[in-house]
Motif scaffolding. Structure first.
Motif: not given
Length: 177
Positions: A41-45, A67-70, A73-83, A146-148
């Motif tokens: 349900g989220k876009a994942v970076v 990006v999250m600031q830009q 409210p849509l940022a709540e649907k994005v998860q950034v993962l740092f591996v 990064s992969y999305i």
């Protein structure tokens, strides 16, 4: 009427349909095992890096915070993962301070050597130690992109390092619409 985004509307490299980077299983910086399904349900970076990186990693993480600031409210649907590609030095404790310092929603993933090798191979990410100037010191050479994944968990985009936040925010908005 909602139209699905056409391939040509993405600003980053459309990799839809590639037969790799389908999933992962790796602990986050709190010790919780994570998979792609956790973020349905989220876009994942997904970005591969390390905390002692002098340039690419902190600029990419700062770019993703922008990006999250830009996105507002849509940022709540994005998860950034740092591996991390440096599990020797990047402990969960270190990642728990480093990764959320860019945005509290960001998660760091850190596995053992075998887990790191597996996820890097699955994502076709290059990384290797490079000897430093001081004895015993080193840096990590690694893929700087990064992969999305879209909200359905499908790999959709590859983001080259250093483009600035606007094209990434644009593409995430398309994936979330």
């Amino acid at each position: 009427m909602m139209l699905s985004p056409a391939k040509s509307t993405f600003k980053n490299t459309d990799v839809t349909g590639l037969d790799y980077a389908k999933d992962f299983a790796m602990p986050d910086h709190t010790g919780k095992m994570r998979t792609l399904a956790d973020f349905k349900g989220k876009a994942v970076v997904v970005f591969f890096g390390y905390t002692r990186c002098p340039d690419v990693c902190p600029t990419t993480m700062a770019e993703m915070a922008n990006v999250m600031q830009q996105l507002g409210p849509l940022a709540e649907k994005v998860q950034v993962l740092f591996v991390t590609v440096d599990p020797e030095r990047d402990t969960p404790e270190l990642l728990s301070k480093y990764v959320p310092s860019f945005d509290p929603r960001f998660l760091g993933l850190v596995g053992d050597k075998a887990q790191t090798e597996k996820i890097a191979k699955d994502f076709r990410v290059f990384y290797q130690k490079a000897a430093g100037k001081e004895p015993g010191s080193y840096t990590m050479d690694h893929t700087a992109g990064s992969y999305i994944f879209d909200p359905q968990g499908r790999l959709r985009l590859f983001v080259r390092h250093g483009q600035g936040p606007e094209p990434i925010a644009h593409d995430l908005k398309l994936l979330l619409s």
